[in-house]
Design an enzyme around this catalytic site. Structure first.
Site, PDB file in Angstrom:
ATOM      1  N   GLY A  46       1.037  -1.314  -0.115  1.00  0.00           N
ATOM      2  CA  GLY A  46       0.488   0.182   0.081  1.00  0.00           C
ATOM      3  C   GLY A  46       0.652   0.986   0.431  1.00  0.00           C
ATOM      4  O   GLY A  46       1.807   0.920   0.324  1.00  0.00           O
ATOM      5  N   GLN A  51       3.479   9.579   0.524  1.00  0.00           N
ATOM      6  CA  GLN A  51       4.767   9.324   0.660  1.00  0.00           C
ATOM      7  C   GLN A  51       5.509   9.463  -0.280  1.00  0.00           C
ATOM      8  O   GLN A  51       6.527   9.381  -0.892  1.00  0.00           O
ATOM      9  CB  GLN A  51       4.796   8.006   0.542  1.00  0.00           C
ATOM     10  CG  GLN A  51       3.608   7.687   2.419  1.00  0.00           C
ATOM     11  CD  GLN A  51       3.714   5.790   2.355  1.00  0.00           C
ATOM     12  OE1 GLN A  51       2.631   5.476   1.762  1.00  0.00           O
ATOM     13  NE2 GLN A  51       4.606   4.826   2.884  1.00  0.00           N
ATOM     14  N   CYS A  92       6.942   0.329   7.699  1.00  0.00           N
ATOM     15  CA  CYS A  92       6.326   1.705   6.734  1.00  0.00           C
ATOM     16  C   CYS A  92       6.908   1.808   5.606  1.00  0.00           C
ATOM     17  O   CYS A  92       8.678   1.550   5.920  1.00  0.00           O
ATOM     18  CB  CYS A  92       6.100   2.301   7.040  1.00  0.00           C
ATOM     19  SG  CYS A  92       5.325   4.408   6.369  1.00  0.00           S
ATOM     20  N   LEU A  93       7.047   2.064   4.394  1.00  0.00           N
ATOM     21  CA  LEU A  93       8.036   2.413   2.893  1.00  0.00           C
ATOM     22  C   LEU A  93       8.476   3.450   3.613  1.00  0.00           C
ATOM     23  O   LEU A  93       9.621   3.860   2.743  1.00  0.00           O
ATOM     24  CB  LEU A  93       7.299   2.366   1.945  1.00  0.00           C
ATOM     25  CG  LEU A  93       6.438   1.229   1.004  1.00  0.00           C
ATOM     26  CD1 LEU A  93       6.511   1.224  -0.493  1.00  0.00           C
ATOM     27  CD2 LEU A  93       7.557   0.210   1.242  1.00  0.00           C
ATOM     28  N   HIS A 134      -3.440   1.913   7.915  1.00  0.00           N
ATOM     29  CA  HIS A 134      -2.409   2.697   7.688  1.00  0.00           C
ATOM     30  C   HIS A 134      -2.457   2.975   7.040  1.00  0.00           C
ATOM     31  O   HIS A 134      -1.515   4.904   8.183  1.00  0.00           O
ATOM     32  CB  HIS A 134      -1.647   1.436   7.631  1.00  0.00           C
ATOM     33  CG  HIS A 134       0.191   1.548   7.029  1.00  0.00           C
ATOM     34  ND1 HIS A 134       1.448   0.942   8.293  1.00  0.00           N
ATOM     35  CD2 HIS A 134       0.853   2.318   6.545  1.00  0.00           C
ATOM     36  CE1 HIS A 134       2.560   1.495   8.023  1.00  0.00           C
ATOM     37  NE2 HIS A 134       2.054   2.301   6.476  1.00  0.00           N
ATOM     38  N   GLU A 135      -2.379   2.558   6.270  1.00  0.00           N
ATOM     39  CA  GLU A 135      -3.359   4.005   5.166  1.00  0.00           C
ATOM     40  C   GLU A 135      -3.761   5.613   5.516  1.00  0.00           C
ATOM     41  O   GLU A 135      -3.651   6.530   5.054  1.00  0.00           O
ATOM     42  CB  GLU A 135      -3.405   3.733   3.497  1.00  0.00           C
ATOM     43  CG  GLU A 135      -2.633   2.586   3.129  1.00  0.00           C
ATOM     44  CD  GLU A 135      -0.440   3.283   2.950  1.00  0.00           C
ATOM     45  OE1 GLU A 135      -0.168   4.095   2.529  1.00  0.00           O
ATOM     46  OE2 GLU A 135      -0.174   1.816   3.242  1.00  0.00           O
ATOM     47  N   HIS A 138      -1.609   7.558   7.398  1.00  0.00           N
ATOM     48  CA  HIS A 138      -0.672   8.319   7.134  1.00  0.00           C
ATOM     49  C   HIS A 138      -1.323   9.830   6.180  1.00  0.00           C
ATOM     50  O   HIS A 138      -1.033  11.341   6.025  1.00  0.00           O
ATOM     51  CB  HIS A 138      -0.220   8.100   5.808  1.00  0.00           C
ATOM     52  CG  HIS A 138       0.734   7.160   5.413  1.00  0.00           C
ATOM     53  ND1 HIS A 138       1.981   7.622   5.667  1.00  0.00           N
ATOM     54  CD2 HIS A 138       1.071   5.844   5.276  1.00  0.00           C
ATOM     55  CE1 HIS A 138       3.061   6.910   5.917  1.00  0.00           C
ATOM     56  NE2 HIS A 138       2.283   5.667   5.335  1.00  0.00           N
TER      57      HIS A 138
HETATM   58 ZN   LIG Z   1       3.372   3.893   5.797  1.00  0.00          ZN
END
Ligand SMILES: [Zn+2]
Length: 173
Positions: A46, A51, A92-93, A134-135, A138
């Site tokens: 995701g 991001q 998390c990326l 999670h998204e 963000h």
């Molecule tokens: Zn993340």
């Protein structure tokens, strides 16, 4: 082409994203394709617009990683969540090498708009439900690693943001 992601502790990740207007502008359509590309390139399941540098309330997801049917969720809103939660370790990326234990609802109903602006409503379970929560964080400027320091609170967030601005000021000079 390598797509650079916005990374912790960049304060940009702390911004609250804005509603996406419809009909979608061409640049927003291009951004969605860019987000799919970034998600696969970084081996994520995701990715939120913030991001890749855009304060827009949308994220892409493909929990199968098959690259066959990625989906975009625009102006999403969780309208129902299960009482039952599950605690698990999340990465998390935007925070490579870091993880956080986060308790998430195991089932949610998400209301969102598709690319045509049509309102959709869908139930998600387990990994997909976790990924969406999670998204959604963000979109509000929260990160999964925030939970590690105990329950998320606005005050802690504030002081952390200050530390981060500080860090950024120092690293810029
Ligand atoms: Zn993340």
């Amino acid at each position: 082409m390598y797509i650079e992601l916005v990374k912790y502790p960049d304060v940009f990740l702390r911004s609250v994203s804005n509603i996406v207007p419809f009909p979608l502008e061409e640049k927003t359509q291009r951004l969605i394709k860019w987000m799919y590309k970034a998600m696969y390139q970084h081996h994520g399941i995701g990715l939120a617009a913030i991001q890749v540098g855009y304060q827009l309330r949308m994220f892409v997801m493909d929990c199968t990683r098959s690259q066959e049917n990625p989906k975009v969720y625009i102006n999403p809103e969780i309208v129902k969540k299960s009482d039952e939660t599950l605690r698990d370790n999340e990465g998390c990326l935007s925070a490579p090498g870091k993880t956080g234990d986060v308790s998430r609802h195991i089932r949610i109903i998400l209301k969102y708009q598709d690319e045509d602006g049509k309102e959709q409503r869908k139930t998600f379970y387990n990994l997909e439900a976790r990924c969406i929560q999670h998204e959604m964080d963000h979109l509000e400027g929260k990160l999964c690693i925030d939970y590690e320091k105990g329950d998320y609170s606005r005050d802690k967030h504030k002081s952390q943001t200050m530390v981060e601005s500080d860090f950024r000021a120092k690293s810029d000079s």
